[in-house]
Design a protein around this motif. Structure first.
Motif, PDB file in Angstrom:
ATOM      1  N   UNK A  82      48.343  44.335  54.097  1.00  0.00           N
ATOM      2  CA  UNK A  82      48.919  43.946  55.382  1.00  0.00           C
ATOM      3  C   UNK A  82      48.789  45.053  56.416  1.00  0.00           C
ATOM      4  N   UNK A  83      48.645  46.293  55.941  1.00  0.00           N
ATOM      5  CA  UNK A  83      48.454  47.423  56.844  1.00  0.00           C
ATOM      6  C   UNK A  83      46.980  47.665  57.172  1.00  0.00           C
ATOM      7  N   UNK A  84      46.103  46.780  56.662  1.00  0.00           N
ATOM      8  CA  UNK A  84      44.691  46.914  56.983  1.00  0.00           C
ATOM      9  C   UNK A  84      43.897  47.736  56.008  1.00  0.00           C
ATOM     10  N   UNK A  85      44.424  47.940  54.782  1.00  0.00           N
ATOM     11  CA  UNK A  85      43.734  48.746  53.777  1.00  0.00           C
ATOM     12  C   UNK A  85      42.897  47.832  52.897  1.00  0.00           C
ATOM     13  N   UNK A  86      41.591  47.812  53.141  1.00  0.00           N
ATOM     14  CA  UNK A  86      40.705  46.884  52.463  1.00  0.00           C
ATOM     15  C   UNK A  86      40.611  47.069  50.968  1.00  0.00           C
ATOM     16  N   UNK A  87      40.727  48.305  50.493  1.00  0.00           N
ATOM     17  CA  UNK A  87      40.595  48.559  49.066  1.00  0.00           C
ATOM     18  C   UNK A  87      41.684  47.847  48.265  1.00  0.00           C
ATOM     19  N   UNK A  88      42.841  47.632  48.883  1.00  0.00           N
ATOM     20  CA  UNK A  88      43.917  46.913  48.198  1.00  0.00           C
ATOM     21  C   UNK A  88      43.500  45.475  47.922  1.00  0.00           C
ATOM     22  N   UNK A  89      42.744  44.887  48.832  1.00  0.00           N
ATOM     23  CA  UNK A  89      42.297  43.505  48.655  1.00  0.00           C
ATOM     24  C   UNK A  89      41.376  43.374  47.450  1.00  0.00           C
ATOM     25  N   UNK A  90      40.608  44.405  47.166  1.00  0.00           N
ATOM     26  CA  UNK A  90      39.683  44.376  46.041  1.00  0.00           C
ATOM     27  C   UNK A  90      40.439  44.196  44.726  1.00  0.00           C
ATOM     28  N   UNK A  91      41.486  44.993  44.532  1.00  0.00           N
ATOM     29  CA  UNK A  91      42.283  44.886  43.315  1.00  0.00           C
ATOM     30  C   UNK A  91      43.075  43.582  43.299  1.00  0.00           C
ATOM     31  N   UNK A  92      43.602  43.216  44.455  1.00  0.00           N
ATOM     32  CA  UNK A  92      44.430  42.020  44.556  1.00  0.00           C
ATOM     33  C   UNK A  92      43.630  40.755  44.257  1.00  0.00           C
ATOM     34  N   UNK A  93      42.378  40.723  44.684  1.00  0.00           N
ATOM     35  CA  UNK A  93      41.544  39.564  44.441  1.00  0.00           C
ATOM     36  C   UNK A  93      41.360  39.280  42.959  1.00  0.00           C
ATOM     37  N   UNK A  94      41.172  40.323  42.172  1.00  0.00           N
ATOM     38  CA  UNK A  94      41.007  40.142  40.731  1.00  0.00           C
ATOM     39  C   UNK A  94      42.300  39.658  40.076  1.00  0.00           C
ATOM     40  N   UNK A  95      43.428  40.127  40.600  1.00  0.00           N
ATOM     41  CA  UNK A  95      44.715  39.668  40.066  1.00  0.00           C
ATOM     42  C   UNK A  95      44.903  38.187  40.362  1.00  0.00           C
ATOM     43  N   UNK A  96      44.610  37.784  41.601  1.00  0.00           N
ATOM     44  CA  UNK A  96      44.751  36.384  41.979  1.00  0.00           C
ATOM     45  C   UNK A  96      43.845  35.473  41.146  1.00  0.00           C
ATOM     46  N   UNK A  97      42.681  35.984  40.747  1.00  0.00           N
ATOM     47  CA  UNK A  97      41.705  35.156  40.040  1.00  0.00           C
ATOM     48  C   UNK A  97      42.051  34.932  38.577  1.00  0.00           C
ATOM     49  N   UNK A  98      42.984  35.692  38.045  1.00  0.00           N
ATOM     50  CA  UNK A  98      43.212  35.691  36.594  1.00  0.00           C
ATOM     51  C   UNK A  98      43.571  34.335  35.980  1.00  0.00           C
ATOM     52  N   UNK A  99      44.279  33.446  36.649  1.00  0.00           N
ATOM     53  CA  UNK A  99      44.544  32.140  36.020  1.00  0.00           C
ATOM     54  C   UNK A  99      43.291  31.288  35.833  1.00  0.00           C
ATOM     55  N   UNK A 100      42.226  31.605  36.589  1.00  0.00           N
ATOM     56  CA  UNK A 100      40.939  30.906  36.500  1.00  0.00           C
ATOM     57  C   UNK A 100      41.033  29.428  36.871  1.00  0.00           C
ATOM     58  N   UNK A 101      42.058  29.049  37.613  1.00  0.00           N
ATOM     59  CA  UNK A 101      42.143  27.681  38.116  1.00  0.00           C
ATOM     60  C   UNK A 101      41.351  27.603  39.422  1.00  0.00           C
ATOM     61  N   UNK A 102      40.962  26.398  39.862  1.00  0.00           N
ATOM     62  CA  UNK A 102      40.245  26.285  41.142  1.00  0.00           C
ATOM     63  C   UNK A 102      41.027  26.900  42.302  1.00  0.00           C
ATOM     64  N   UNK A 103      42.349  26.705  42.298  1.00  0.00           N
ATOM     65  CA  UNK A 103      43.174  27.265  43.379  1.00  0.00           C
ATOM     66  C   UNK A 103      43.182  28.784  43.320  1.00  0.00           C
ATOM     67  N   UNK A 104      43.272  29.334  42.109  1.00  0.00           N
ATOM     68  CA  UNK A 104      43.289  30.780  41.942  1.00  0.00           C
ATOM     69  C   UNK A 104      41.960  31.393  42.370  1.00  0.00           C
ATOM     70  N   UNK A 105      40.880  30.751  42.018  1.00  0.00           N
ATOM     71  CA  UNK A 105      39.558  31.264  42.385  1.00  0.00           C
ATOM     72  C   UNK A 105      39.353  31.246  43.901  1.00  0.00           C
ATOM     73  N   UNK A 106      39.821  30.179  44.550  1.00  0.00           N
ATOM     74  CA  UNK A 106      39.702  30.101  46.002  1.00  0.00           C
ATOM     75  C   UNK A 106      40.545  31.172  46.671  1.00  0.00           C
ATOM     76  N   UNK A 107      41.735  31.410  46.141  1.00  0.00           N
ATOM     77  CA  UNK A 107      42.609  32.461  46.670  1.00  0.00           C
ATOM     78  C   UNK A 107      41.940  33.822  46.539  1.00  0.00           C
TER      79      UNK A 107
END
Length: 252
Positions: free
Chosen positions: A109-134
């Protein structure tokens, strides 16, 4: 002050003297002014043994203090340590996943792009279509914020990585998008996070949006994605704005 301290410690030919003590003093001045990232830098100095008598314990004390004050880089660093992937390569064990997610969201939220990199992998972990899109959307936002890792991750996803085992986020191969994300990843890596791509969605949107025409010139792609946008409203953030004191206690 922090840039000056970094320059003093560098091997740049224009620096008259490589003086660690002087660099430490500049960082200490920034700390006295309440600059969160100054505590993060001091943690690095302690971790690298630049400060006499320093050790990992003192380093992490500075990292924690920086995170509590709202430093996005410190929060992202600590989140990497909360991940249990060092013990379990499959990523099933986490020291404290809820705290990690909250810190990464705050850093992003403060504009730190590297945080999004780690966060994206966390969001993807359920492997559902919604999780992958997130996860895809998070990587896209990270690329806008200057993360080369996010752009490169999108490139590999569109190139088909993980397609056979069902972990691919896209679900199909899109070589055109893969190529463009790869080119942007190279450019973002060159700039080391200092370049932003606020208009990325206009030149390289996620599907199902159609892919705009491109003349093959990398400069055209970059210029279109980085068109100057209105500057964001300045917001002061502290550790308390991002995660509760109770969660901060869990980190200690």
């Amino acid at each position: 002050m922090l840039n000056l301290a970094s320059l003093i410690l560098s091997d740049h030919s224009g620096v008259p003297e490589h003086n660690p003590e002087m660099a430490i003093r500049w960082v200490e001045k920034a700390m006295k002014l309440g600059v969160p990232d100054a505590y993060d830098v001091m943690g690095v100095y302690h971790q690298n043994g630049l400060v006499k008598g320093a050790d990992a314990t003192s380093a992490y004390a500075f990292f924690q203090r920086a995170a509590d004050m709202g430093s996005p880089s410190a929060m992202t660093f600590l989140t990497n340590k909360l991940a249990g992937t060092y013990d379990d390569p499959h990523g099933e064990f986490w020291g404290n996943l809820p705290v990690a997610v909250e810190m990464l969201q705050c850093a992003m939220a403060q504009g730190y792009g590297q945080a999004a990199y780690k966060l994206g992998f966390i969001y993807a972990r359920p492997h559902t279509p919604e999780a992958k899109q997130h996860a895809l959307q998070t990587f896209q936002e990270g690329a806008k914020l200057g993360s080369a890792e996010c752009a490169n991750s999108l490139s590999t996803e569109f190139d088909g990585m993980g397609l056979t085992d069902g972990t691919n986020l896209v679900g199909h191969i899109d070589k055109a998008r893969a190529e463009r994300y790869g080119k942007l990843g190279d450019a973002l890596e060159f700039y080391g996070g200092r370049m932003r791509l606020p208009n990325l969605d206009k030149v390289l949107p996620l599907p199902p949006a159609p892919l705009p025409k491109w003349d093959g010139n990398v400069k055209t792609l970059i210029d279109g994605a980085r068109t100057v946008a209105s500057p964001p409203r300045a917001v002061e953030l502290s550790g308390g704005d991002c995660f509760s004191k109770a969660h901060a206690e869990c980190m200690k």
